[in-house]
Scaffold this motif. Structure first.
Motif, PDB file in Angstrom:
ATOM      1  N   MET A 159      -0.962 -15.902  38.698  1.00  0.00           N
ATOM      2  CA  MET A 159      -2.152 -16.290  38.200  1.00  0.00           C
ATOM      3  C   MET A 159      -2.304 -15.611  36.692  1.00  0.00           C
ATOM      4  N   ALA A 160      -2.926 -16.446  35.724  1.00  0.00           N
ATOM      5  CA  ALA A 160      -2.826 -15.885  34.335  1.00  0.00           C
ATOM      6  C   ALA A 160      -4.247 -15.187  34.325  1.00  0.00           C
ATOM      7  N   ARG A 161      -4.142 -13.791  33.552  1.00  0.00           N
ATOM      8  CA  ARG A 161      -5.523 -13.069  33.467  1.00  0.00           C
ATOM      9  C   ARG A 161      -6.225 -13.460  32.287  1.00  0.00           C
ATOM     10  N   ASP A 162      -7.338 -13.439  32.101  1.00  0.00           N
ATOM     11  CA  ASP A 162      -8.180 -13.582  31.067  1.00  0.00           C
ATOM     12  C   ASP A 162      -7.852 -12.706  29.906  1.00  0.00           C
ATOM     13  N   ILE A 163      -7.903 -13.322  28.526  1.00  0.00           N
ATOM     14  CA  ILE A 163      -7.381 -12.542  27.197  1.00  0.00           C
ATOM     15  C   ILE A 163      -8.689 -11.836  26.802  1.00  0.00           C
ATOM     16  N   VAL A 164      -8.821 -10.544  26.511  1.00  0.00           N
ATOM     17  CA  VAL A 164     -10.021  -9.922  25.992  1.00  0.00           C
ATOM     18  C   VAL A 164     -10.121 -10.376  24.484  1.00  0.00           C
ATOM     19  N   ILE A 165     -11.498 -10.328  24.056  1.00  0.00           N
ATOM     20  CA  ILE A 165     -11.937 -10.767  22.845  1.00  0.00           C
ATOM     21  C   ILE A 165     -12.082  -9.235  22.051  1.00  0.00           C
ATOM     22  N   TRP A 166     -11.617  -9.393  21.031  1.00  0.00           N
ATOM     23  CA  TRP A 166     -11.852  -8.045  19.934  1.00  0.00           C
ATOM     24  C   TRP A 166     -13.372  -8.166  19.601  1.00  0.00           C
ATOM     25  N   PRO A 167     -14.025  -6.913  19.469  1.00  0.00           N
ATOM     26  CA  PRO A 167     -13.820  -5.673  19.599  1.00  0.00           C
ATOM     27  C   PRO A 167     -13.879  -5.031  20.603  1.00  0.00           C
ATOM     28  N   HIS A 168     -13.676  -5.693  21.664  1.00  0.00           N
ATOM     29  CA  HIS A 168     -13.513  -5.126  23.104  1.00  0.00           C
ATOM     30  C   HIS A 168     -13.023  -3.458  22.991  1.00  0.00           C
ATOM     31  N   LYS A 169     -13.528  -2.431  23.594  1.00  0.00           N
ATOM     32  CA  LYS A 169     -13.221  -0.923  23.561  1.00  0.00           C
ATOM     33  C   LYS A 169     -11.572  -0.979  24.139  1.00  0.00           C
ATOM     34  N   VAL A 170     -11.229  -1.904  25.201  1.00  0.00           N
ATOM     35  CA  VAL A 170     -10.006  -1.734  25.602  1.00  0.00           C
ATOM     36  C   VAL A 170      -8.711  -2.074  24.537  1.00  0.00           C
ATOM     37  N   LEU A 171      -9.216  -2.756  23.515  1.00  0.00           N
ATOM     38  CA  LEU A 171      -8.213  -3.194  22.491  1.00  0.00           C
ATOM     39  C   LEU A 171      -8.412  -2.171  21.505  1.00  0.00           C
ATOM     40  N   THR A 172      -9.315  -1.278  21.420  1.00  0.00           N
ATOM     41  CA  THR A 172      -9.166  -0.038  20.262  1.00  0.00           C
ATOM     42  C   THR A 172      -8.724   1.218  20.669  1.00  0.00           C
ATOM     43  N   THR A 173      -8.205   1.203  22.005  1.00  0.00           N
ATOM     44  CA  THR A 173      -8.067   2.549  22.627  1.00  0.00           C
ATOM     45  C   THR A 173      -6.479   2.439  22.995  1.00  0.00           C
ATOM     46  N   PRO A 174      -5.782   3.418  22.525  1.00  0.00           N
ATOM     47  CA  PRO A 174      -4.327   3.678  22.857  1.00  0.00           C
ATOM     48  C   PRO A 174      -4.121   3.523  24.206  1.00  0.00           C
ATOM     49  N   THR A 175      -2.864   2.761  24.526  1.00  0.00           N
ATOM     50  CA  THR A 175      -2.599   2.489  25.946  1.00  0.00           C
ATOM     51  C   THR A 175      -1.763   3.491  26.811  1.00  0.00           C
ATOM     52  N   GLN A 176      -1.689   3.695  27.780  1.00  0.00           N
ATOM     53  CA  GLN A 176      -0.964   4.895  28.857  1.00  0.00           C
ATOM     54  C   GLN A 176       0.569   4.353  28.851  1.00  0.00           C
ATOM     55  N   PRO A 177       1.477   5.178  28.793  1.00  0.00           N
ATOM     56  CA  PRO A 177       2.807   4.951  29.176  1.00  0.00           C
ATOM     57  C   PRO A 177       2.998   4.423  30.459  1.00  0.00           C
ATOM     58  N   VAL A 178       3.806   3.764  30.891  1.00  0.00           N
ATOM     59  CA  VAL A 178       4.315   2.974  32.085  1.00  0.00           C
ATOM     60  C   VAL A 178       5.096   4.202  32.723  1.00  0.00           C
ATOM     61  N   THR A 179       4.767   4.484  33.773  1.00  0.00           N
ATOM     62  CA  THR A 179       5.718   5.455  34.621  1.00  0.00           C
ATOM     63  C   THR A 179       6.110   4.901  35.862  1.00  0.00           C
ATOM     64  N   ASP A 180       5.467   3.767  36.450  1.00  0.00           N
ATOM     65  CA  ASP A 180       5.708   3.182  37.578  1.00  0.00           C
ATOM     66  C   ASP A 180       6.298   1.726  37.488  1.00  0.00           C
ATOM     67  N   PHE A 181       7.665   1.775  37.688  1.00  0.00           N
ATOM     68  CA  PHE A 181       8.640   0.286  37.429  1.00  0.00           C
ATOM     69  C   PHE A 181       8.886  -0.448  38.605  1.00  0.00           C
ATOM     70  N   GLY A 182       7.775  -0.344  39.511  1.00  0.00           N
ATOM     71  CA  GLY A 182       7.512  -1.053  40.766  1.00  0.00           C
ATOM     72  C   GLY A 182       7.156  -2.539  40.783  1.00  0.00           C
ATOM     73  N   GLU A 183       6.727  -2.943  41.815  1.00  0.00           N
ATOM     74  CA  GLU A 183       6.158  -4.382  41.869  1.00  0.00           C
ATOM     75  C   GLU A 183       4.903  -4.410  41.196  1.00  0.00           C
ATOM     76  N   ASN A 184       4.111  -3.673  41.143  1.00  0.00           N
ATOM     77  CA  ASN A 184       2.582  -3.610  40.212  1.00  0.00           C
ATOM     78  C   ASN A 184       3.037  -4.219  38.876  1.00  0.00           C
ATOM     79  N   LEU A 185       4.291  -3.566  38.264  1.00  0.00           N
ATOM     80  CA  LEU A 185       4.736  -3.954  36.816  1.00  0.00           C
ATOM     81  C   LEU A 185       5.222  -5.302  36.907  1.00  0.00           C
TER      82      LEU A 185
END
Length: 171
Positions: free
Chosen positions: A1-27
């Motif tokens: 199912m497609a997720r909704d796209i967040v509209i700028w200037p939402h905080k999640v878009l202006t905060t650096p993301t975290q590295p991926v460490t789990d390369f399993g099913e959730n990813l």
């Protein structure tokens, strides 16, 4: 199912993301949902934080219409200046000439965790920089002149309000 796209200037878009460490099913599930959102919106790239998930992964589109995922990407080299027309799924219907580097060398992982390196130039280099910018907490409008950025910000704040009202009313 497609997720909704967040509209700028939402905080999640202006905060650096975290590295991926789990390369399993959730990813895998996240990447699949991101790809569905990307195709639905007819984009050429999407970053995880554009669907509200602060992880360092993205889809990048090639000029031939194919896509590939990049996880934990790093730009190793940059050269040459170029300005191309740019838009963003999180800043709908807004386009502007945006300065970037003409050529980049990028190191990234795929969904299995394997590392890859690629050199890109022109449009593909532009898409890499745009998506990696998202993962660093930067939206392309931040590279524009202050007045242009301010005008786009006002439009996006109005759009956020309109979308919020639609969700509440069940549209």
């Amino acid at each position: 199912m497609a997720r909704d796209i967040v509209i700028w200037p939402h905080k999640v878009l202006t905060t650096p993301t975290q590295p991926v460490t789990d390369f399993g099913e959730n990813l895998t599930t996240l990447l699949d949902e991101m790809f569905e959102a990307l195709k639905k919106a007819e984009g050429i790239g999407i970053a995880a934080n554009q669907v509200g998930v602060p992880l360092r992964c993205s889809w990048v589109g090639r000029e031939d219409g194919t896509f590939f995922e990049i996880i934990n990407p790093q730009i190793l080299e940059r050269s040459g200046d170029v300005t191309l027309e740019e838009g963003c799924l999180s800043v709908p219907d807004q386009f502007a000439p945006t300065p970037r580097f003409h050529k980049v060398k990028v190191k990234y992982q795929d969904r299995t965790g394997a590392w890859h390196e690629v050199e890109a130039e022109g449009k593909l280099a532009h898409v890499f920089q745009h998506e990696i910018g998202h993962l660093d907490g930067q939206v392309f409008v931040e590279l524009l002149a202050p007045l242009k950025r301010s005008l786009i910000r006002e439009k996006m704040l109005k759009l956020q309000k309109t979308l919020g009202r639609r969700k509440k009313s069940g549209e």
